[in-house]
Design a protein around this motif. Structure first.
Motif: not given
Length: 233
Positions: A89-93, A130-134
């Motif tokens: 969670p702390g690295e995924v963004d 990740v899907v939503d953030a890319t």
């Protein structure tokens, strides 16, 4: 949809035999491990669905990687894995930002970049994050490892199919005692809703369904059995 085999499934065989086994089973394509085509692709009239290339190699020279995979017969580069901690969670963004920027560089070079999941991306719901953030990154959903993590691969294809030009068709037997939550098995033997996946993939316009078995005891037999299950022999 077209059907291919990931050549990683056949790594125990001599290199000269791998494409022959795929072609004789009835598959029309292969997915490469690395950027260079193996023996027999052209002679056996096999298409190349994509090439799995490690993220460090892609990041070091996106243009060079795209040039080499295009020579092999595809414009699709797949990052097969990143370090598990990258999806915490702390690295995924930061991971999403890095992969999307890399996808943009690959796209600018004339290719497209996908990410291939394992089980750990679903542990904290971070795959969907990740899907939503890319925006430029695509995905190759491995339905076996998604199932091992307790995710519903049919729902994932239905929701994100337009971002998934390739799907890894892998069957697994869910086993909480297994190191990764499941054991790969032949198609139709495990717990993956393969029929539902294929129907959703067809509806979503998935280009390639890529069969993979991570650790087959008899690779050639396993590929033939997969072709039989898919009724493509």
């Amino acid at each position: 949809m077209q059907y291919a085999t990931q050549l990683y499934s056949l790594r125990a065989l001599p290199a000269a035999d791998r494409c022959r086994v795929v072609a004789e089973a009835g598959f029309t394509g292969v997915e490469l491990v690395g950027v260079d085509p193996p023996d027999g692709v052209a002679a056996l009239d096999l298409d190349v669905a994509a090439a799995h290339v490690d993220v460090e190699t892609v990041a070091a020279d996106p243009g060079g990687v795209v040039e080499r995979v295009r020579t092999a017969g595809t414009d699709t580069v797949v990052v097969p894995i990143v370090a598990e901690e990258s999806f915490r969670p702390g690295e995924v963004d930061e991971t999403a930002t890095r992969l999307d920027a890399l996808a943009a560089r690959v796209e600018d070079a004339g290719g497209r970049l996908l990410y291939h999941n394992h089980e750990f991306e679903f542990a904290s719901g971070t795959f969907e994050r990740v899907v939503d953030a890319t925006a430029r990154l695509g995905f190759e959903l491995d339905v076996g490892w998604a199932t091992a993590a307790g995710a519903d691969p049919v729902s994932l294809v239905e929701r994100f199919g337009e971002r998934m030009p390739l799907v890894h068709l892998k069957d697994v037997r869910v086993d909480s005692a297994a190191p990764r939550g499941a054991v790969p098995v032949d198609l139709g033997v495990g717990d993956v809703d393969l029929g539902g996946v294929l129907a959703a993939a067809a509806e979503a316009g998935v280009e390639w369904v890529v069969f993979e078995h991570d650790d087959p005891a008899a690779p050639a037999r396993t590929v033939r059995a997969a072709a039989d299950w898919l009724s493509i022999r």
